[in-house]
Scaffold this active site. Structure first.
Site, PDB file in Angstrom:
ATOM      1  N   GLU A  84      12.368 -17.067  22.974  1.00 44.38           N
ATOM      2  CA  GLU A  84      12.587 -18.836  23.348  1.00 44.38           C
ATOM      3  C   GLU A  84      11.244 -19.439  23.114  1.00 44.38           C
ATOM      4  O   GLU A  84      11.286 -20.578  22.722  1.00 44.38           O
ATOM      5  CB  GLU A  84      13.449 -19.166  24.457  1.00 44.38           C
ATOM      6  CG  GLU A  84      14.154 -20.167  24.442  1.00 44.38           C
ATOM      7  CD  GLU A  84      15.595 -20.111  23.721  1.00 44.38           C
ATOM      8  OE1 GLU A  84      15.875 -20.695  22.751  1.00 44.38           O
ATOM      9  OE2 GLU A  84      16.145 -18.786  24.107  1.00 44.38           O
ATOM     10  N   SER A  92      17.285 -27.656  21.371  1.00 44.04           N
ATOM     11  CA  SER A  92      18.300 -28.248  20.719  1.00 44.04           C
ATOM     12  C   SER A  92      19.370 -28.255  21.114  1.00 44.04           C
ATOM     13  O   SER A  92      20.424 -29.042  20.630  1.00 44.04           O
ATOM     14  CB  SER A  92      18.049 -28.071  19.266  1.00 44.04           C
ATOM     15  OG  SER A  92      16.674 -28.135  18.459  1.00 44.04           O
ATOM     16  N   THR A 123      22.568 -18.182  19.252  1.00 42.48           N
ATOM     17  CA  THR A 123      23.238 -18.740  20.079  1.00 42.48           C
ATOM     18  C   THR A 123      24.536 -19.094  20.261  1.00 42.48           C
ATOM     19  O   THR A 123      25.254 -18.500  19.109  1.00 42.48           O
ATOM     20  CB  THR A 123      22.635 -20.386  20.194  1.00 42.48           C
ATOM     21  OG1 THR A 123      21.256 -20.219  19.930  1.00 42.48           O
ATOM     22  CG2 THR A 123      22.791 -21.282  21.487  1.00 42.48           C
ATOM     23  N   GLY A 174      20.112 -23.560  16.151  1.00 43.24           N
ATOM     24  CA  GLY A 174      18.931 -24.220  16.422  1.00 43.24           C
ATOM     25  C   GLY A 174      18.939 -25.476  16.440  1.00 43.24           C
ATOM     26  O   GLY A 174      20.051 -26.362  16.897  1.00 43.24           O
ATOM     27  N   ASP A 176      10.206 -21.731  20.428  1.00 47.12           N
ATOM     28  CA  ASP A 176      10.439 -23.087  20.289  1.00 47.12           C
ATOM     29  C   ASP A 176       9.281 -24.276  20.740  1.00 47.12           C
ATOM     30  O   ASP A 176       9.473 -25.373  20.661  1.00 47.12           O
ATOM     31  CB  ASP A 176      11.769 -23.238  21.217  1.00 47.12           C
ATOM     32  CG  ASP A 176      13.185 -22.876  20.623  1.00 47.12           C
ATOM     33  OD1 ASP A 176      12.996 -22.367  19.463  1.00 47.12           O
ATOM     34  OD2 ASP A 176      14.069 -23.104  21.297  1.00 47.12           O
ATOM     35  N   ARG A 226      17.096 -23.187  31.204  1.00 46.88           N
ATOM     36  CA  ARG A 226      16.200 -22.828  30.059  1.00 46.88           C
ATOM     37  C   ARG A 226      15.128 -21.768  30.418  1.00 46.88           C
ATOM     38  O   ARG A 226      14.683 -21.867  31.596  1.00 46.88           O
ATOM     39  CB  ARG A 226      15.387 -24.134  29.755  1.00 46.88           C
ATOM     40  CG  ARG A 226      14.531 -24.112  28.726  1.00 46.88           C
ATOM     41  CD  ARG A 226      15.246 -23.949  27.149  1.00 46.88           C
ATOM     42  NE  ARG A 226      14.595 -24.209  25.856  1.00 46.88           N
ATOM     43  CZ  ARG A 226      15.054 -23.702  25.021  1.00 46.88           C
ATOM     44  NH1 ARG A 226      16.033 -22.966  24.603  1.00 46.88           N
ATOM     45  NH2 ARG A 226      14.266 -24.169  23.800  1.00 46.88           N
ATOM     46  N   THR A 233      21.727 -18.913  25.098  1.00 41.58           N
ATOM     47  CA  THR A 233      21.281 -18.391  23.622  1.00 41.58           C
ATOM     48  C   THR A 233      20.039 -17.330  24.133  1.00 41.58           C
ATOM     49  O   THR A 233      19.616 -17.257  25.268  1.00 41.58           O
ATOM     50  CB  THR A 233      20.394 -19.404  23.051  1.00 41.58           C
ATOM     51  OG1 THR A 233      19.745 -19.037  21.902  1.00 41.58           O
ATOM     52  CG2 THR A 233      19.184 -20.189  24.127  1.00 41.58           C
ATOM     53  N   GLU A 283      17.692 -17.087  21.540  1.00 39.59           N
ATOM     54  CA  GLU A 283      17.046 -17.946  20.573  1.00 39.59           C
ATOM     55  C   GLU A 283      17.244 -17.154  19.300  1.00 39.59           C
ATOM     56  O   GLU A 283      18.446 -17.518  18.663  1.00 39.59           O
ATOM     57  CB  GLU A 283      15.428 -17.916  20.877  1.00 39.59           C
ATOM     58  CG  GLU A 283      14.498 -18.681  19.900  1.00 39.59           C
ATOM     59  CD  GLU A 283      14.916 -19.335  18.657  1.00 39.59           C
ATOM     60  OE1 GLU A 283      15.539 -20.154  18.814  1.00 39.59           O
ATOM     61  OE2 GLU A 283      14.356 -18.896  17.424  1.00 39.59           O
TER      62      GLU A 283
HETATM   63  N1  GLU Z   1      16.316 -21.622  20.455  1.00 39.40           N
HETATM   64  C1  GLU Z   1      17.263 -22.801  20.144  1.00 39.40           C
HETATM   65  C2  GLU Z   1      17.378 -24.135  21.007  1.00 39.40           C
HETATM   66  O1  GLU Z   1      17.137 -23.991  22.342  1.00 39.40           O
HETATM   67  C3  GLU Z   1      18.483 -22.339  19.927  1.00 39.40           C
HETATM   68  C4  GLU Z   1      18.466 -21.204  19.020  1.00 39.40           C
HETATM   69  C5  GLU Z   1      19.565 -21.246  18.172  1.00 39.40           C
HETATM   70  O2  GLU Z   1      20.695 -21.869  18.173  1.00 39.40           O
HETATM   71  O3  GLU Z   1      19.197 -20.864  16.911  1.00 39.40           O
HETATM   72  O4  GLU Z   1      17.538 -25.031  20.618  1.00 39.40           O
END
Ligand code: GLU
Length: 600
Positions: free
Chosen positions: A457, A480, A418, A501, A460, A106, A436, A438
């Protein structure tokens, strides 16, 4: 070691021999969304990437080698969803050791991050910056990328090949080009305004100031150079050398046109922040459901925990034998309650005392289950469930002092970005890998001279404080992403996951229920309509679902269905006890994916 070296030579040689075939024209004309066979399986959103994964397996690599090879190609051909400027969670099953490992790549906040970092400097009342374009296209949203560290760590610990070998095909495509498809052109078009604010991005993705034509060839020699540096210098080449300096420079002084159409707020990432970055090897989260054993990704993603809470709640319903309306009503309400808890309690475990034992205690699930009635909540106010109180269920003599919030925040901005790839090899090893940057197109900033987009990112994080997911120095924002590996009672092993997301969680759950409760095949489970309740107002569904019999009956018991253009282009692979395999990709969402096996 000798075996490793021999394999390295073998794969390098075979890949070189195959290079003439790695041309855009050589792409198979008929994409396959589902493939059955043996010897290895790969599913991703992209044909070239899947094919390189398969060829890595054919040349002797294992699932970990193939996953990195596939991801490296996605960094070239799907640059708006994933790449070396982003982060990831990789789940690995090692068959010989019967062990699941999870790697947390991450993105991380810089040391200069603070709870007010997303406040509007011009607002006297400290209002947050508007999400778009100010937060998403900024230096302040960029987290220290984790993907290169994951690749290096995964290969070093569990791979059989070197990074230089597995990213060779990706270098080839970056240098020689790949064909633009409809999805690629659409993604540029959606981002045209913000890409045009950054000359390095516009030079790469807006030829003549416009999105590239479908069928035209995009080359990215700067990215080829970046990959070459990483392949010869490893981690240091990315985090501590010229690339690291260029990343910090881009974040601190966003390289915009003279008068950008919106203010681009700089961030504070330094070379020290990059130098400090480490992949975390974390324990997976295990959930038992209908005789299956599911491995999920733990914090800092909310993916595994929220899915696990939903399944614990659903364990009290006999979904396979309920009528479909009642069954999906239970799933929707369990999602609503688990998301209330997710939004209230989850954050980076190195910073936050998350009451995990309580949240995942079956007795706590029972209290949540008791809140589910026969109909959807009756009014708008009740569409937002309140978080529960897991503390008494911690079974801990010195319980957490975490305050229990009365209401849960939402704070989600959904994207379709992602990407998820799934791999099985001939040994039965599996990789379930979500990566990803983001937003689709990340921060919009290509690092000048290096050809990759930086993530955004850190959006988030929750901009409201206090909150477990508030920005802090070196903290990882709550995700997520939910790479999953499931073992069925009959011996099948399945790796799957999705982009999207916070809809990732409900997509993965939906696929899980389709497989475990409703007996669907993997490919049908992936193709089936999505039903996503995240403690918002309505329940998002794939457009058209609201017109089906099931959709209408759910509305009749009070569910507010919100049709969305598409939710979650997922992928998965399945290994049967006899060694036969299935690879399954999305048939239509995001232009459809690609699934292949090593042999038929
Ligand atoms: N930033 C999101 C996450 O880590 C993923 C982005 C997305 O899938 O739109 O959950």
């Amino acid at each position: 070691m000798n075996r490793k070296i021999t394999l390295c030579f073998a794969i390098a040689l075979s890949l070189f021999l195959l290079l003439p075939f790695f041309t855009p024209a050589a792409q198979p004309q008929t994409p396959t969304y589902v493939a059955q066979g043996r010897g290895g399986a790969v599913a991703s959103v992209d044909r070239l990437a899947t094919r390189i994964g398969i060829e890595t397996l054919q040349a002797g690599g294992n699932a970990i080698d193939a996953a990195v090879a596939t991801a490296a190609v996605l960094g070239v051909t799907e640059p708006f969803s994933a790449g070396v400027g982003g982060g990831d969670f990789m789940m690995i099953y090692l068959k010989a050791e019967d062990r699941v490992i999870t790697l947390d790549g991450r993105e991380e906040a810089p040391a200069s991050a603070h709870p007010q970092m997303f406040q509007n400097p011009d607002s006297p009342t400290g209002e947050p910056l508007p999400f778009s374009p100010n937060r998403i296209s900024s230096g302040v949203a960029v987290g220290v990328p984790g993907t290169v560290a994951t690749w290096v760590e995964a290969l070093r610990r569990y791979g059989t090949l070197g990074l230089g070998d597995v990213i060779l095909p990706a270098i080839y495509y970056a240098e020689n080009g790949f064909e633009v498809d409809q999805t690629f052109a659409n993604q540029v078009q959606q981002n045209q305004e913000r890409f045009s604010a950054f000359p390095a991005t516009a030079a790469l993705y807006l030829p003549q100031g416009k999105p590239p034509a479908i069928g035209s060839v995009i080359k990215n020699p700067d990215l080829a150079k970046t990959y070459q540096i990483i392949s010869s210098q490893g981690i240091n080449g990315f985090y501590r050398g010229e690339i690291g300096r260029a990343i910090a420079q881009t974040v601190q002084n966003p390289p915009t046109v003279e008068t950008p159409p919106f203010p681009v707020i700089p961030g504070g990432m330094t070379l020290d922040d990059l130098d400090r970055y480490e992949t975390r090897v974390r324990s997976p989260l295990v959930t038992e459901y209908r005789g299956y054993k599911l491995y999920g990704m733990g914090l800092p993603t909310s993916g595994g925990i929220t899915s696990s809470e939903v399944l614990n709640i659903l364990n009290g319903f006999d979904l396979p034998n309920l009528d479909r309306v009642k069954a999906w009503h239970s799933v929707i309400e369990a999602q609503r309650l688990a998301f209330a808890d997710r939004n209230a309690f989850l954050g980076d475990p190195e910073y936050v005392d998350v009451p995990l034992a309580g949240l995942l205690n079956p007795d706590y699930a029972q209290t949540r289950r008791g809140l589910i009635g026969d109909r959807a909540p009756a009014n708008e106010k009740e569409f937002r469930a309140t978080a529960g109180d897991p503390l008494p269920f911690q079974s801990d003599p010195s319980p957490s002092l975490t305050a229990v919030p009365k209401t849960a925040t939402i704070g989600d901005h959904e994207g379709l970005s992602t990407t998820h790839l799934s791999v099985a090899d001939r040994f039965g090893n599996l990789v379930s890998y979500t990566l990803t940057i983001e937003s689709t197109g990340g921060s919009g900033m290509v690092v000048p001279g290096y050809g990759f987009l930086l993530n955004n990112e850190l959006t988030d994080f929750d901009a409201t404080v206090p909150h477990p997911n508030t920005p802090e120095p070196s903290k990882r924002p709550r995700s997520s992403m939910a790479p999953t590996i499931a073992f069925a009672p009959d011996g099948r092993a399945i790796a799957f996951g999705s982009p999207g997301g916070s809809t990732i969680i409900t997509t993965v759950l939906g696929i899980g229920c389709n497989l475990m409760d409703f007996g669907m095949s993997l490919s049908d489970a992936i193709a089936a309509p999505r039903i996503s309740q995240r403690n918002g107002g309505g329940t998002q569904v794939d457009s058209g679902f609201e017109k089906t019999e099931l959709g209408k009956e759910l509305m009749a018991i009070g569910h507010l269905l919100e049709p969305m253009p598409e939710i979650g282009a997922a992928t998965g692979v399945l290994v049967n006890p006899d060694g036969s395999m299935v690879a399954a990709a999305e048939p239509s969402r995001r232009g459809g994916g690609s699934a292949m096996t090593v042999s038929r």
